[in-house]
Design an enzyme around this catalytic site. Structure first.
Site, PDB file in Angstrom:
ATOM      1  N   ASP A  86       0.825  -1.209   0.000  1.00 20.55           N
ATOM      2  CA  ASP A  86       0.000   0.000   0.000  1.00 20.55           C
ATOM      3  C   ASP A  86       0.856   1.255   0.000  1.00 20.55           C
ATOM      4  O   ASP A  86       0.555   2.237  -0.677  1.00 20.55           O
ATOM      5  CB  ASP A  86      -0.911   0.023   1.233  1.00 20.55           C
ATOM      6  N   CYS A 127       2.216  -7.665   5.689  1.00 20.29           N
ATOM      7  CA  CYS A 127       1.628  -6.445   5.136  1.00 20.29           C
ATOM      8  C   CYS A 127       0.117  -6.400   5.351  1.00 20.29           C
ATOM      9  O   CYS A 127      -0.517  -7.405   5.677  1.00 20.29           O
ATOM     10  CB  CYS A 127       1.985  -6.318   3.651  1.00 20.29           C
ATOM     11  N   GLU A 449      -7.146   3.404  -0.518  1.00 21.04           N
ATOM     12  CA  GLU A 449      -6.900   4.248   0.647  1.00 21.04           C
ATOM     13  C   GLU A 449      -6.555   5.675   0.215  1.00 21.04           C
ATOM     14  O   GLU A 449      -6.088   5.906  -0.890  1.00 21.04           O
ATOM     15  CB  GLU A 449      -5.760   3.667   1.478  1.00 21.04           C
ATOM     16  N   SER A 475      -5.809   4.822   5.103  1.00 20.15           N
ATOM     17  CA  SER A 475      -4.689   4.062   5.646  1.00 20.15           C
ATOM     18  C   SER A 475      -4.759   4.082   7.164  1.00 20.15           C
ATOM     19  O   SER A 475      -5.302   5.004   7.768  1.00 20.15           O
ATOM     20  CB  SER A 475      -3.376   4.693   5.177  1.00 20.15           C
TER      21      SER A 475
END
Length: 559
Positions: A86, A127, A449, A475
């Site tokens: 991300d 992650c 996000e 996020s």
């Protein structure tokens, strides 16, 4: 007869009898012996990858898991699956693949473990979407299962202060205002992420690792250990023995993933000021485990759960600091003593949460972890808003936010990129409500996000006077007055699609309200005049996901 043959409840179909001679021939080619054929088979899902520092060290831990399984008397089968970073894809079209990866991870682990008739599964990951994807697959398979966390990265150092990737996104906003030089920005960039491990603060990876520990699906005390710490190798090795014990006691994932354990996970997330993504992911895990859990349960628990930690992004410490004061068990003991956890919930150790916590002697230091008698806030770090803009609900992180109510004019953007440009070029003013829509599960697709936007806002002086709302996600590193997961989303005709520039929007935390100041009749008229947008993708994984995915209020699942 070898006692371990009794543990081959699934794998016997590929390893026993004359009709399986061809299958055994294939297995012998991988090194299996006659003795191995009588042992339980366990899949080891390894999410190691060079695409992110979160995961590039996981081979080391996965091989320790294999060693532990062999030592315990099982046969491990290692295989790989995917991850998306991300932090690297943030602000690009590729970020839309992030939530999609959760489903791909879940599907791939389920596919291999089911297809190869494994008796159990251990997964090693770090992650953000790795962990919920893994737990979703474990809930579907309902086999003896354990999650092993790769650990968090240590903070970097810049001008004598700890920094991490959150600081980089906010530094971009500061740079855009001319308050940080390019040289300073690059200097920060070079030290913010010093090595292996998931993002340092109470962002999504650490939030989910803590939630999974609280759920009982990982080794007690393991979720706060830094990635570089050799204790992670001990945890990985010992997980092989724990899994073998689960096989012997026939403890399956759905024996552990229950209503009680999910409430424990939610409570710990709320007490730690965890990521808004936890709402999405825990709902998805509950769905796969066929546990009755709704978005309203988060708000119900938040009203009685104290906020206890001073962790970034809403505080000043990181996961490595929390590890020094006892990690998640320290928080759980505080919560348990006040009757806020289900102590009888089963765990991968074969013991209850309460029995596991009895082995820990740590106490809150009242800095990183506060005592329950003196919390940072008497209620939890996440709340659920509803109203004529979010009939199915929306998620707001209140930990670290000074904005408990807001009324202002809508600034409407049909996508993240145009909103980011408006923020960084000074087009957003005090009091505005930035609305980013068509970024939901179907509309994005993939519900990307908004850390690029939130980071840019938090890097400016207007940061506490701007409300941001979206049908996309934030996020775990995002903080401030930011509302995500607005449902129904714009792409399916949710009210957020009907907002016009300048409409007055009100958010009130106390009453849990998110409303636009127009009549029901006007909202209905706008809906009648609305036309759904054309799909952004018509083939491939993104198109497939958009066709299958459900509302964020249900976890954005595809099954």
């Amino acid at each position: 007869m070898n006692k371990t043959k009794n543990l081959k409840k699934m794998s016997s179909v590929v390893s026993e009898g004359p009709s399986r001679a061809a299958a055994r021939a294939m297995l012998r080619a991988t090194g299996l012996t006659d003795e191995d054929m009588e042992k339980p088979f366990v899949s080891v899902a390894n999410l190691a990858s060079d695409v992110t520092p979160c995961n590039f060290h996981l081979d080391r831990l996965s091989h320790k898991v294999k060693e532990g399984l062999k030592n315990a008397g099982a046969v491990p089968f290692l295989f790989g699956t995917i991850t998306i970073s991300d932090g690297i894809s943030m602000g690009t079209e590729g970020m839309k693949a992030s939530l999609v990866s959760r489903e791909v991870i879940a599907d791939s682990i389920e596919t291999v473990t089911f297809g190869e008739s494994m008796d159990g599964v251990i997964a090693v990951a770090a992650c953000d979407k790795n962990m919920p994807g893994i737990l979703m697959s474990m809930a579907r398979l309902n086999l003896p299962s354990i999650f092993v966390y790769g650990g968090a990265i240590l903070p970097g150092q810049y001008k004598g202060k700890d920094i991490n990737v959150q600081d980089m996104f906010e530094a971009i906003g500061t740079y855009s205002q001319g308050k940080l030089s390019l040289e300073e920005l690059i200097a920060m960039e070079k030290v913010a992420c010093p090595g292996e491990g998931a993002c340092a603060g109470m962002f999504t990876a650490n939030t989910m690792a803590a939630a999974i520990e609280a759920m009982g699906m990982s080794t007690p005390g393991s979720s706060s250990i830094p990635a570089i710490d050799p204790r992670n190798e001990e945890v990985a090795f010992n997980s092989g023995h724990l899994l073998f014990n689960m096989l012997e006691k026939d403890i399956k994932s759905r024996d552990i993933i229950t209503r009680k354990s999910l409430e424990n996970a939610i409570t710990v997330v709320l007490s730690m000021g965890g990521s808004t993504n936890a709402v999405l992911h825990l709902l998805a895990i509950a769905h796969e485990a066929e546990v009755d859990l709704t978005i309203d349960d988060f708000d119900r628990l938040s009203r009685k759960t104290p906020y206890l930690t001073d962790l970034r992004p809403s505080g000043k410490y990181v996961m490595a600091d929390m590890d020094k004061v006892g990690g998640v068990p320290t928080i759980m003991k505080e919560l348990l003593h006040k009757g806020l956890l289900h102590g009888d919930a089963l765990t991968v150790t074969g013991k209850s949460i309460e029995e596991n916590l009895d082995t820990f002697n740590t106490r809150p230091d009242n800095q990183v972890i506060h005592r329950i008698s003196s919390p940072r806030s008497p209620t939890g770090g996440l709340i659920i808003l509803k109203g004529n803009l979010a009939p199915e609900g929306a998620v707001l992180k209140v930990s670290g936010s000074k904005s408990l109510n807001h009324t202002g004019p809508a600034r409407v953007f049909d996508g993240e990129r145009s909103a980011f440009e408006a923020v960084t070029t000074g087009q957003i003013k005090d009091g505005d409500v930035v609305v980013i829509r068509y970024e939901g599960p179907k509309g994005g697709p993939g519900m990307q996000e908004m850390l690029a936007v939130t980071g840019a806002i938090m890097g400016q002086d207007i940061k506490n006077n701007i409300l941001l709302m979206t049908d996309g996600r934030f996020s775990g590193a995002s903080h401030g007055p930011m509302i995500g997961h607005v449902a129904p989303e714009a792409a399916v005709g949710g009210p957020i699609a009907m907002i016009k520039e300048g409409d007055i929007i009100t958010m009130d935390v106390e009453s849990r309200i998110l409303n636009v100041d127009i009549t029901d009749e006007e909202l209905k008229n706008r809906k009648n005049a609305w036309n759904p947008p054309k799909p952004k993708y018509t083939h491939g994984v993104m198109a497939k996901y958009a066709k299958l995915v459900t509302s964020a209020s249900k976890g954005a699942v595809t099954t």
